[in-house]
Every structure is written in C-alpha cells, then in structure tokens.
Design an enzyme around this catalytic site. Sequence first.
Site, PDB file in Angstrom:
ATOM      1  N   GLU A 138      -5.362  -4.677  10.579  1.00 60.32           N
ATOM      2  CA  GLU A 138      -4.328  -3.661  10.775  1.00 60.32           C
ATOM      3  C   GLU A 138      -4.625  -2.903  12.065  1.00 60.32           C
ATOM      4  O   GLU A 138      -5.412  -1.939  12.053  1.00 60.32           O
ATOM      5  CB  GLU A 138      -4.310  -2.680   9.603  1.00 60.32           C
ATOM      6  CG  GLU A 138      -3.937  -3.320   8.281  1.00 60.32           C
ATOM      7  CD  GLU A 138      -3.360  -2.306   7.306  1.00 60.32           C
ATOM      8  OE1 GLU A 138      -2.267  -2.572   6.788  1.00 60.32           O
ATOM      9  OE2 GLU A 138      -3.976  -1.255   7.084  1.00 60.32           O
ATOM     10  N   LYS A 145       0.057   4.247  -0.259  1.00 61.26           N
ATOM     11  CA  LYS A 145      -0.567   5.447   0.339  1.00 61.26           C
ATOM     12  C   LYS A 145      -0.320   6.663  -0.570  1.00 61.26           C
ATOM     13  O   LYS A 145      -0.351   6.509  -1.792  1.00 61.26           O
ATOM     14  CB  LYS A 145      -0.063   5.652   1.774  1.00 61.26           C
ATOM     15  CG  LYS A 145      -0.251   4.380   2.617  1.00 61.26           C
ATOM     16  CD  LYS A 145       0.006   4.566   4.078  1.00 61.26           C
ATOM     17  CE  LYS A 145      -0.174   3.234   4.797  1.00 61.26           C
ATOM     18  NZ  LYS A 145      -0.039   3.343   6.246  1.00 61.26           N
ATOM     19  N   GLY A 156       2.535   2.500  10.899  1.00 65.56           N
ATOM     20  CA  GLY A 156       3.478   3.601  10.756  1.00 65.56           C
ATOM     21  C   GLY A 156       4.178   3.982  12.047  1.00 65.56           C
ATOM     22  O   GLY A 156       4.815   5.027  12.131  1.00 65.56           O
ATOM     23  N   HIS A 214      -9.594   1.285   5.067  1.00 66.27           N
ATOM     24  CA  HIS A 214      -8.256   1.410   5.663  1.00 66.27           C
ATOM     25  C   HIS A 214      -8.344   2.353   6.866  1.00 66.27           C
ATOM     26  O   HIS A 214      -9.146   3.288   6.879  1.00 66.27           O
ATOM     27  CB  HIS A 214      -7.270   1.952   4.629  1.00 66.27           C
ATOM     28  CG  HIS A 214      -5.865   1.927   5.128  1.00 66.27           C
ATOM     29  ND1 HIS A 214      -5.345   2.932   5.910  1.00 66.27           N
ATOM     30  CD2 HIS A 214      -4.885   0.993   5.009  1.00 66.27           C
ATOM     31  CE1 HIS A 214      -4.093   2.615   6.238  1.00 66.27           C
ATOM     32  NE2 HIS A 214      -3.801   1.444   5.703  1.00 66.27           N
ATOM     33  N   GLU A 238      -6.652   4.772   7.785  1.00 64.82           N
ATOM     34  CA  GLU A 238      -6.535   6.208   7.482  1.00 64.82           C
ATOM     35  C   GLU A 238      -7.827   6.745   6.873  1.00 64.82           C
ATOM     36  O   GLU A 238      -8.197   7.894   7.101  1.00 64.82           O
ATOM     37  CB  GLU A 238      -5.321   6.447   6.573  1.00 64.82           C
ATOM     38  CG  GLU A 238      -4.029   6.277   7.369  1.00 64.82           C
ATOM     39  CD  GLU A 238      -2.908   5.586   6.637  1.00 64.82           C
ATOM     40  OE1 GLU A 238      -2.877   5.611   5.389  1.00 64.82           O
ATOM     41  OE2 GLU A 238      -2.042   4.986   7.322  1.00 64.82           O
ATOM     42  N   SER A 251       3.488  -1.867  10.448  1.00 70.00           N
ATOM     43  CA  SER A 251       4.932  -1.907  10.698  1.00 70.00           C
ATOM     44  C   SER A 251       5.575  -3.233  10.295  1.00 70.00           C
ATOM     45  O   SER A 251       6.509  -3.701  10.955  1.00 70.00           O
ATOM     46  CB  SER A 251       5.249  -1.554  12.157  1.00 70.00           C
ATOM     47  OG  SER A 251       4.886  -0.206  12.419  1.00 70.00           O
ATOM     48  N   ASN A 269       0.871  -1.178   0.000  1.00 72.95           N
ATOM     49  CA  ASN A 269       0.000   0.000   0.000  1.00 72.95           C
ATOM     50  C   ASN A 269       0.906   1.226   0.000  1.00 72.95           C
ATOM     51  O   ASN A 269       1.490   1.576   1.015  1.00 72.95           O
ATOM     52  CB  ASN A 269      -0.897  -0.027   1.250  1.00 72.95           C
ATOM     53  CG  ASN A 269      -1.734   1.234   1.364  1.00 72.95           C
ATOM     54  OD1 ASN A 269      -1.766   2.057   0.451  1.00 72.95           O
ATOM     55  ND2 ASN A 269      -2.425   1.387   2.492  1.00 72.95           N
TER      56      ASN A 269
HETATM   57  P1  13P Z   1       3.010   0.605   7.749  1.00 70.40           P
HETATM   58  O1  13P Z   1       3.539  -0.673   7.152  1.00 70.40           O
HETATM   59  O2  13P Z   1       3.734   1.830   7.265  1.00 70.40           O
HETATM   60  O3  13P Z   1       2.882   0.520   9.233  1.00 70.40           O
HETATM   61  O4  13P Z   1       1.515   0.773   7.176  1.00 70.40           O
HETATM   62  C1  13P Z   1       0.643  -0.290   7.273  1.00 70.40           C
HETATM   63  C2  13P Z   1      -0.561   0.003   6.464  1.00 70.40           C
HETATM   64  O5  13P Z   1      -1.358   0.855   6.795  1.00 70.40           O
HETATM   65  C3  13P Z   1      -0.735  -0.749   5.216  1.00 70.40           C
HETATM   66  O6  13P Z   1      -2.025  -0.580   4.709  1.00 70.40           O
END
Ligand code: 13P
Length: 251
Positions: free
Chosen positions: A169, A12, A175, A97, A99, A215, A10
């Site tokens: 997640e 983002k 993150g 997701h 976010e 992560s 992903n």
């Molecule tokens: P990270 O791997 O940066 O923690 O993000 C995970 C994520 O949100 C994947 O969709």
Amino acid sequence: MHLKPVIAANWKLNHGPTDAKAFLQRFLAQTPKLNDRTLVFLPSALTVTTVIDGLRERPEIWVGVQNVHSEAQGAFTGENSVLMARDAGARVVLVGHSERRHVFGETDSQTTAKMAMIAQARLVPMLCVGELLAEREAGRTAEVVERQLAAGLAGLDDQQIATIMLAYEPVWAIGTGRTATPQDASEIHGVLRRALISRVGEKVAGSIPILYGGSVNRGNASQLLAAPDVDGLLVGGASLEADSWASIARA
Ligand code: 13P
C-alpha cells in the site's frame, strides 16, 4: 502460478454494529458464494462479532481485525489482543498498516513482535508495507518495502512465513484518489516476491498472496487484479458502501 485472489475490505474507523448489519444485508443479497476468490472483512474490533454473526451462513468469507497489541494480555488499557481476536472468531490480523505506522508511530520492531504473536496464535497475519511519497521520489521504494518486509518476517520461521499474506500500500495512494498504475503495483510486488524467494524459496514465496491497496475502486479493481504478481486487493474507502464493495468483490 496464479493464486486465488484475496479481496479485503478495511473499514478503518467506520461502521459500528448497527451500520454493519444493514451493510451485510445489502451486500449479501447481491453477492452469491464466490469460489474463485477469498473475501475478507476487517471491521473495527467492536464490530467484529456482529460481522461474524452476520456471516454465519457464509463461512467462506473471512473476518479479521485491523490491529492487535504485541502482548497477549496484561495491563494495556485500551488495547485488543490476538487471543481475544481468535476467541471472537477472527481469522486474519492486519499488521503495520500505514496509518498504524505514520499516524500512531508504530515501529518496525513492533511489527516484528505483532507478526510473531499472530503467527503463534495461528491466525493469518496480513503485513502491510509501503513507501511515503518523498521516499518514492527519492528512488527508495524498493529499499523501504524490503526493510518493512524483513522486519515483519524477522520473528517467524519458514513454516509460519508460509501462512502470511502481504499487502503493498503506497502511502501516497491511500485515501488520495491517486492509484498506483497496474505497472507500478506489479513492479513493487515483484520486488516483494523476490525478497520472499530469497528468504523462503520459490515454492513458499509463490504461495503467499500479495495484495495491492491504495484508492482501489470499482473502476480500477479488475485492471489492478489482472496485473502480474497482484494476488488481491485491500480496499478502504470504496469498501464502505455495500454496492461498491459488492462490485469490487466480483472484480
Ligand atoms: P483507500 O482504499 O481508501 O485508499 O485505503 C486503502 C487502505 O489503506 C486499505 O487498507
């Protein structure tokens, strides 16, 4: 049963078309066809066509989008629809997701509508669920992910449910560098698997991949992937650099 793992990047809000071309060149040079796993790229909608073109010789690798609007078309300035994603060649759509939920305020009822729209368009919806740190500390993780899963499935019939993918997640792990342990992941994947079984039965529930995200990096990917009920990985930050992503793809 052991499912073929699904390992998804992903990106983002990162990598426009120029970056994506350079990334793919470097990634493909070190990544032969891998028959025992499905790799997925989830670039920005503006980069999807570039990634699909760049993978023309590698049709075993899937490409998808990170979000769609809940309506197929109309006066919704700034949005993308599932029909456009399909037309562009996307096969997967991320839904719910963290976010989207926590930065953009997406509700359970919006995820219900999006899941139904994507399934009707015969693309694969990848539903993300996960609890906030405060919810985990209050012992509410199972309740939260079960509620998010139920909302995601509410508009789907059993046949459509058979086509989805799920991603757990935990919001506190995204993150932050704070990864769930393989045991944490397995425990909640088990909760999700049981909820799927009670909705669609063992056979279909057992065929739905449940990915872990939060992560993931090249140091922890293979341990997480080996954990019971973990059928794949959804990777953010560590998928942004070609060598790191290539190493996770082989985990
Ligand atoms: P990270 O791997 O940066 O923690 O993000 C995970 C994520 O949100 C994947 O969709």
